[in-house]
Design a protein around this motif. Structure first.
Motif, PDB file in Angstrom:
ATOM      1  N   LEU A 176      22.271  11.214  28.274  1.00 53.64           N
ATOM      2  CA  LEU A 176      21.015  10.618  28.700  1.00 53.64           C
ATOM      3  C   LEU A 176      20.166  11.552  29.558  1.00 53.64           C
ATOM      4  O   LEU A 176      18.947  11.596  29.419  1.00 53.64           O
ATOM      5  N   ASP A 177      20.823  12.316  30.448  1.00 55.13           N
ATOM      6  CA  ASP A 177      20.041  13.212  31.302  1.00 55.13           C
ATOM      7  C   ASP A 177      19.290  14.252  30.468  1.00 55.13           C
ATOM      8  O   ASP A 177      18.146  14.566  30.741  1.00 55.13           O
ATOM      9  N   ARG A 178      19.914  14.733  29.404  1.00 52.49           N
ATOM     10  CA  ARG A 178      19.243  15.714  28.545  1.00 52.49           C
ATOM     11  C   ARG A 178      18.143  15.053  27.714  1.00 52.49           C
ATOM     12  O   ARG A 178      17.103  15.654  27.463  1.00 52.49           O
ATOM     13  N   ALA A 179      18.361  13.832  27.290  1.00 51.77           N
ATOM     14  CA  ALA A 179      17.340  13.124  26.510  1.00 51.77           C
ATOM     15  C   ALA A 179      16.072  12.933  27.344  1.00 51.77           C
ATOM     16  O   ALA A 179      14.962  13.170  26.867  1.00 51.77           O
ATOM     17  N   LEU A 180      16.234  12.529  28.584  1.00 48.77           N
ATOM     18  CA  LEU A 180      15.074  12.332  29.458  1.00 48.77           C
ATOM     19  C   LEU A 180      14.427  13.659  29.831  1.00 48.77           C
ATOM     20  O   LEU A 180      13.202  13.765  29.900  1.00 48.77           O
ATOM     21  N   ARG A 181      15.244  14.677  30.028  1.00 46.61           N
ATOM     22  CA  ARG A 181      14.687  16.002  30.335  1.00 46.61           C
ATOM     23  C   ARG A 181      13.862  16.513  29.155  1.00 46.61           C
ATOM     24  O   ARG A 181      12.831  17.152  29.327  1.00 46.61           O
ATOM     25  N   ASN A 182      14.283  16.203  27.944  1.00 45.89           N
ATOM     26  CA  ASN A 182      13.539  16.567  26.741  1.00 45.89           C
ATOM     27  C   ASN A 182      12.159  15.892  26.750  1.00 45.89           C
ATOM     28  O   ASN A 182      11.151  16.522  26.428  1.00 45.89           O
ATOM     29  N   ALA A 183      12.127  14.625  27.126  1.00 49.84           N
ATOM     30  CA  ALA A 183      10.852  13.910  27.204  1.00 49.84           C
ATOM     31  C   ALA A 183       9.937  14.545  28.251  1.00 49.84           C
ATOM     32  O   ALA A 183       8.730  14.693  28.027  1.00 49.84           O
ATOM     33  N   LEU A 184      10.508  14.948  29.383  1.00 49.91           N
ATOM     34  CA  LEU A 184       9.699  15.594  30.418  1.00 49.91           C
ATOM     35  C   LEU A 184       9.174  16.949  29.953  1.00 49.91           C
ATOM     36  O   LEU A 184       8.066  17.354  30.317  1.00 49.91           O
ATOM     37  N   SER A 185       9.944  17.647  29.143  1.00 48.36           N
ATOM     38  CA  SER A 185       9.470  18.925  28.586  1.00 48.36           C
ATOM     39  C   SER A 185       8.269  18.705  27.679  1.00 48.36           C
ATOM     40  O   SER A 185       7.307  19.480  27.712  1.00 48.36           O
ATOM     41  N   ALA A 186       8.324  17.666  26.871  1.00 50.14           N
ATOM     42  CA  ALA A 186       7.191  17.346  25.997  1.00 50.14           C
ATOM     43  C   ALA A 186       5.954  17.015  26.834  1.00 50.14           C
ATOM     44  O   ALA A 186       4.842  17.448  26.521  1.00 50.14           O
ATOM     45  N   LEU A 187       6.156  16.280  27.901  1.00 50.85           N
ATOM     46  CA  LEU A 187       5.051  15.931  28.792  1.00 50.85           C
ATOM     47  C   LEU A 187       4.480  17.183  29.461  1.00 50.85           C
ATOM     48  O   LEU A 187       3.263  17.370  29.528  1.00 50.85           O
ATOM     49  N   ALA A 188       5.353  18.050  29.944  1.00 53.26           N
ATOM     50  CA  ALA A 188       4.905  19.287  30.597  1.00 53.26           C
ATOM     51  C   ALA A 188       4.094  20.145  29.634  1.00 53.26           C
ATOM     52  O   ALA A 188       3.057  20.700  30.003  1.00 53.26           O
ATOM     53  N   ALA A 189       4.546  20.247  28.394  1.00 57.06           N
ATOM     54  CA  ALA A 189       3.819  21.044  27.398  1.00 57.06           C
ATOM     55  C   ALA A 189       2.428  20.475  27.156  1.00 57.06           C
ATOM     56  O   ALA A 189       1.456  21.217  26.977  1.00 57.06           O
ATOM     57  N   ASP A 190       2.315  19.160  27.166  1.00 60.96           N
ATOM     58  CA  ASP A 190       1.018  18.517  26.955  1.00 60.96           C
ATOM     59  C   ASP A 190       0.082  18.719  28.150  1.00 60.96           C
ATOM     60  O   ASP A 190      -1.112  18.938  27.978  1.00 60.96           O
ATOM     61  N   LEU A 191       0.609  18.655  29.344  1.00 58.87           N
ATOM     62  CA  LEU A 191      -0.221  18.723  30.548  1.00 58.87           C
ATOM     63  C   LEU A 191      -0.619  20.144  30.939  1.00 58.87           C
ATOM     64  O   LEU A 191      -1.690  20.354  31.514  1.00 58.87           O
ATOM     65  N   THR A 192       0.214  21.104  30.643  1.00 57.40           N
ATOM     66  CA  THR A 192       0.014  22.479  31.112  1.00 57.40           C
ATOM     67  C   THR A 192      -1.367  23.056  30.822  1.00 57.40           C
ATOM     68  O   THR A 192      -1.980  23.640  31.722  1.00 57.40           O
ATOM     69  N   PRO A 193      -1.925  22.897  29.630  1.00 56.51           N
ATOM     70  CA  PRO A 193      -3.243  23.487  29.379  1.00 56.51           C
ATOM     71  C   PRO A 193      -4.383  22.883  30.226  1.00 56.51           C
ATOM     72  O   PRO A 193      -5.447  23.475  30.320  1.00 56.51           O
ATOM     73  N   ARG A 194      -4.135  21.728  30.845  1.00 55.14           N
ATOM     74  CA  ARG A 194      -5.182  21.052  31.616  1.00 55.14           C
ATOM     75  C   ARG A 194      -4.928  21.104  33.117  1.00 55.14           C
ATOM     76  O   ARG A 194      -5.392  20.263  33.874  1.00 55.14           O
ATOM     77  N   ARG A 195      -4.216  22.123  33.571  1.00 56.50           N
ATOM     78  CA  ARG A 195      -3.817  22.174  34.979  1.00 56.50           C
ATOM     79  C   ARG A 195      -5.003  22.075  35.928  1.00 56.50           C
ATOM     80  O   ARG A 195      -4.968  21.324  36.911  1.00 56.50           O
ATOM     81  N   GLU A 196      -6.051  22.829  35.688  1.00 58.37           N
ATOM     82  CA  GLU A 196      -7.191  22.846  36.613  1.00 58.37           C
ATOM     83  C   GLU A 196      -7.807  21.451  36.736  1.00 58.37           C
ATOM     84  O   GLU A 196      -8.068  20.958  37.827  1.00 58.37           O
ATOM     85  N   ARG A 197      -7.991  20.793  35.610  1.00 59.86           N
ATOM     86  CA  ARG A 197      -8.564  19.441  35.628  1.00 59.86           C
ATOM     87  C   ARG A 197      -7.602  18.469  36.308  1.00 59.86           C
ATOM     88  O   ARG A 197      -8.018  17.614  37.095  1.00 59.86           O
ATOM     89  N   LEU A 198      -6.317  18.603  36.032  1.00 61.78           N
ATOM     90  CA  LEU A 198      -5.329  17.708  36.630  1.00 61.78           C
ATOM     91  C   LEU A 198      -5.223  17.920  38.140  1.00 61.78           C
ATOM     92  O   LEU A 198      -4.975  16.963  38.879  1.00 61.78           O
ATOM     93  N   ALA A 199      -5.429  19.144  38.591  1.00 62.84           N
ATOM     94  CA  ALA A 199      -5.401  19.409  40.036  1.00 62.84           C
ATOM     95  C   ALA A 199      -6.570  18.705  40.727  1.00 62.84           C
ATOM     96  O   ALA A 199      -6.400  18.099  41.791  1.00 62.84           O
ATOM     97  N   ARG A 200      -7.752  18.759  40.111  1.00 59.48           N
ATOM     98  CA  ARG A 200      -8.915  18.058  40.686  1.00 59.48           C
ATOM     99  C   ARG A 200      -8.675  16.552  40.675  1.00 59.48           C
ATOM    100  O   ARG A 200      -9.000  15.848  41.633  1.00 59.48           O
ATOM    101  N   ARG A 201      -8.119  16.057  39.575  1.00 60.14           N
ATOM    102  CA  ARG A 201      -7.824  14.634  39.459  1.00 60.14           C
ATOM    103  C   ARG A 201      -6.819  14.200  40.526  1.00 60.14           C
ATOM    104  O   ARG A 201      -6.972  13.176  41.186  1.00 60.14           O
TER     105      ARG A 201
END
Length: 194
Positions: free
Chosen positions: A77-102
């Motif tokens: 389970l810990d690896r399954a959830l970590r996999n989901a967080l990796s997918a989320l990180a990959a999605d968010l990374t290109p928008r770091r500047e906007r996410l920092a302002r948000r």
């Protein structure tokens, strides 16, 4: 390719962040956001219920992303959830500047901070529900999801507030896991959905 509707949505989100930063969240209206984005007020309301939702409008898409990243057999389970967080990180990374302002806006306004907590609660409930449906007992599913999201939230906060332009969300998640003695084992994670 991004369609016209999606471009309007993105322009509205960017315009809102600009106006919230320049004029203040409280003072900014939906009409002003629409004008800045070059769309009508009606278009604004096609995309968002109110100005607060401009900051939280990706919630459903991000829940789907997290859930879709879980393998059909979520063990360990810990690896399954970590996999989901990796997918989320990959999605968010290109928008770091906007996410920092948000993130700065959310921290500065109690109603937005409360809405952010509600968003995280929705993520937790969706993930736990899927895990329970896939055979994980209720207590384990809920506890593991809450821990994973707490580690993510810690890493995300450090990432958006870091002055290091090269800060890496994925590495910060790893650091958060390591700080608690939890395994990350991302390299062996469940690339397949079997």
């Amino acid at each position: 390719m991004v369609d016209r509707r999606e471009r309007s949505r993105e322009r509205l989100q960017e315009a809102a962040l600009e106006l919230f930063t320049l004029d203040g969240y409280t003072e900014t209206t939906a009409v002003a956001i629409a004008e800045r984005a070059g769309v009508t007020e009606r278009t604004f309301y096609r995309h968002f219920r109110d100005k607060r939702e401009v900051l939280f409008g990706d919630g459903d898409r991000l829940v789907r992303l997290l859930v879709d990243a879980l393998p059909l057999r979520p063990k360990p389970l810990d690896r399954a959830l970590r996999n989901a967080l990796s997918a989320l990180a990959a999605d968010l990374t290109p928008r770091r500047e906007r996410l920092a302002r948000r993130a700065a806006l959310v921290r500065a306004h109690r109603e937005l901070a409360e809405r952010e907590l509600l968003k995280l609660q929705c993520w937790a409930e969706a993930l736990a529900h899927v895990l329970i449906d896939r055979g994980i007992d209720d207590l384990t599913a809920v506890a593991e999801v809450e821990v994973a999201l707490a580690l993510f939230r810690t890493a995300f906060t450090l990432w958006v507030t870091s002055e290091d332009d090269a800060a890496d969300l994925e590495k910060m998640i790893d650091r958060a896991y390591a700080a608690t003695g939890r395994r990350t084992m991302r390299s062996q994670v469940l690339g397949s959905r079997s």
